[in-house]
Design a protein around this motif. Structure first.
Motif, PDB file in Angstrom:
ATOM      1  N   LEU A  40      11.940   5.040   5.956  1.00 43.48           N
ATOM      2  CA  LEU A  40      10.737   4.804   6.948  1.00 43.48           C
ATOM      3  C   LEU A  40      11.254   3.908   7.868  1.00 43.48           C
ATOM      4  N   LYS A  41      11.007   4.279   9.187  1.00 44.55           N
ATOM      5  CA  LYS A  41      10.954   3.090  10.163  1.00 44.55           C
ATOM      6  C   LYS A  41       9.463   2.967  10.808  1.00 44.55           C
ATOM      7  N   TRP A  42       8.634   2.119  11.013  1.00 48.89           N
ATOM      8  CA  TRP A  42       7.313   1.715  11.403  1.00 48.89           C
ATOM      9  C   TRP A  42       7.182   1.365  12.990  1.00 48.89           C
ATOM     10  N   ARG A  43       6.234   1.961  13.359  1.00 48.64           N
ATOM     11  CA  ARG A  43       5.497   1.245  14.678  1.00 48.64           C
ATOM     12  C   ARG A  43       5.274   0.133  14.547  1.00 48.64           C
ATOM     13  N   GLU A  44       5.182  -0.818  15.585  1.00 47.37           N
ATOM     14  CA  GLU A  44       4.601  -2.276  15.364  1.00 47.37           C
ATOM     15  C   GLU A  44       3.059  -2.179  15.217  1.00 47.37           C
ATOM     16  N   GLY A  45       2.377  -3.005  14.170  1.00 51.25           N
ATOM     17  CA  GLY A  45       1.188  -2.988  13.693  1.00 51.25           C
ATOM     18  C   GLY A  45       0.666  -1.895  12.575  1.00 51.25           C
ATOM     19  N   ALA A  46       1.810  -1.067  12.050  1.00 51.02           N
ATOM     20  CA  ALA A  46       1.440  -0.088  11.082  1.00 51.02           C
ATOM     21  C   ALA A  46       0.658  -0.358   9.994  1.00 51.02           C
ATOM     22  N   LEU A  47       0.142   0.308   9.569  1.00 50.93           N
ATOM     23  CA  LEU A  47      -0.811   0.171   8.314  1.00 50.93           C
ATOM     24  C   LEU A  47      -0.167   0.079   7.018  1.00 50.93           C
ATOM     25  N   LEU A  48       0.877   0.796   6.779  1.00 55.91           N
ATOM     26  CA  LEU A  48       1.573   0.616   5.359  1.00 55.91           C
ATOM     27  C   LEU A  48       3.036  -0.064   5.674  1.00 55.91           C
ATOM     28  N   ARG A  49       3.325  -0.567   6.690  1.00 57.06           N
ATOM     29  CA  ARG A  49       4.639  -1.278   6.815  1.00 57.06           C
ATOM     30  C   ARG A  49       4.781  -2.033   5.837  1.00 57.06           C
ATOM     31  N   MET A  97       0.941  -1.160  -0.012  1.00 55.72           N
ATOM     32  CA  MET A  97      -0.054   0.188  -0.131  1.00 55.72           C
ATOM     33  C   MET A  97       0.981   1.295   0.159  1.00 55.72           C
ATOM     34  N   SER A  98       0.372   2.097  -0.552  1.00 55.50           N
ATOM     35  CA  SER A  98       0.933   3.464  -0.808  1.00 55.50           C
ATOM     36  C   SER A  98       0.230   4.716  -0.767  1.00 55.50           C
ATOM     37  N   ILE A  99       0.699   5.988  -0.209  1.00 57.93           N
ATOM     38  CA  ILE A  99       0.044   7.078  -0.198  1.00 57.93           C
ATOM     39  C   ILE A  99       0.682   8.189  -0.730  1.00 57.93           C
ATOM     40  N   TRP A 100       0.199   9.019  -1.629  1.00 50.76           N
ATOM     41  CA  TRP A 100       0.658  10.163  -1.967  1.00 50.76           C
ATOM     42  C   TRP A 100      -0.426  11.390  -2.040  1.00 50.76           C
ATOM     43  N   TRP A 101       0.151  12.638  -1.771  1.00 48.98           N
ATOM     44  CA  TRP A 101      -0.642  13.800  -1.966  1.00 48.98           C
ATOM     45  C   TRP A 101       0.055  14.881  -2.636  1.00 48.98           C
ATOM     46  N   LEU A 158       4.564   8.196   0.193  1.00 49.35           N
ATOM     47  CA  LEU A 158       4.958   7.427   1.351  1.00 49.35           C
ATOM     48  C   LEU A 158       4.745   6.041   0.613  1.00 49.35           C
ATOM     49  N   ASP A 159       5.811   5.145   0.377  1.00 43.89           N
ATOM     50  CA  ASP A 159       5.369   3.941  -0.471  1.00 43.89           C
ATOM     51  C   ASP A 159       6.595   2.849   0.365  1.00 43.89           C
ATOM     52  N   GLY A 160       6.025   2.052   1.072  1.00 41.76           N
ATOM     53  CA  GLY A 160       6.694   0.789   1.634  1.00 41.76           C
ATOM     54  C   GLY A 160       7.856   1.407   2.701  1.00 41.76           C
TER      55      GLY A 160
END
Length: 151
Positions: free
Chosen positions: A140-149, A1-5, A73-75
């Motif tokens: 990027l570093k992710w929190r545990e359970g992150a949506l886009l991890r 999953m990725s997000i851009w704006w 934000l992509d992976g």
């Protein structure tokens, strides 16, 4: 999953926190590590402040001119790009990555150096007749359970 704006903003100081809040909200909701989010939000604020202050030419019908912010934000990576419609950077700044440090009493010149310290990769370029573009990436570093991890 990725997000851009992408945002098209007036060259006004009030636009800087708007872009910063949108980026922080996106990263917080997606589960990006807060330290990474903070670094990127400060870098974005500096790039936007540069566009507001130095983004130059006003177009017919525009009182303040405009600039554009795009975030991806992509992976494993976030890329941010800030493009303005000003005169661009001096040729030596685009070519030389290690410009001399500004004098301690200087009111300008620290923004790009700060972005270079906060991001993993910074690219500065001119668009002839259309202004400057500052783009920067950060792993990027992710929190545990992150949506886009990244999987």
């Amino acid at each position: 999953m990725s997000i851009w704006w992408s945002l098209h903003l007036r060259r006004e100081a009030a636009s800087v926190p708007l872009a910063r809040r949108l980026l922080i909200g996106t990263m917080e909701t997606s589960g990006v590590d807060p330290d990474i989010s903070f670094d990127l939000s400060v870098a974005l604020s500096e790039a936007c402040a540069n566009a507001v202050e130095h983004g130059g030419r006003e177009r017919p019908g525009e009182k303040t001119g405009a600039y554009r912010v795009t975030a991806y934000l992509d992976g494993e990576k976030c890329r941010i790009e800030v493009a303005d419609s000003g005169p661009g950077f001096p040729a030596r700044r685009v070519v030389r990555r290690s410009a001399p440090a500004p004098a301690l009493t200087s009111e300008n010149g620290r923004g790009l150096r700060l972005i270079e310290q906060l991001a993993d990769h910074v690219h500065v370029r001119n668009r002839p007749g259309h202004g400057a573009v500052v783009s920067f990436d950060k792993i990027l570093k992710w929190r545990e359970g992150a949506l886009l991890r990244a999987v």
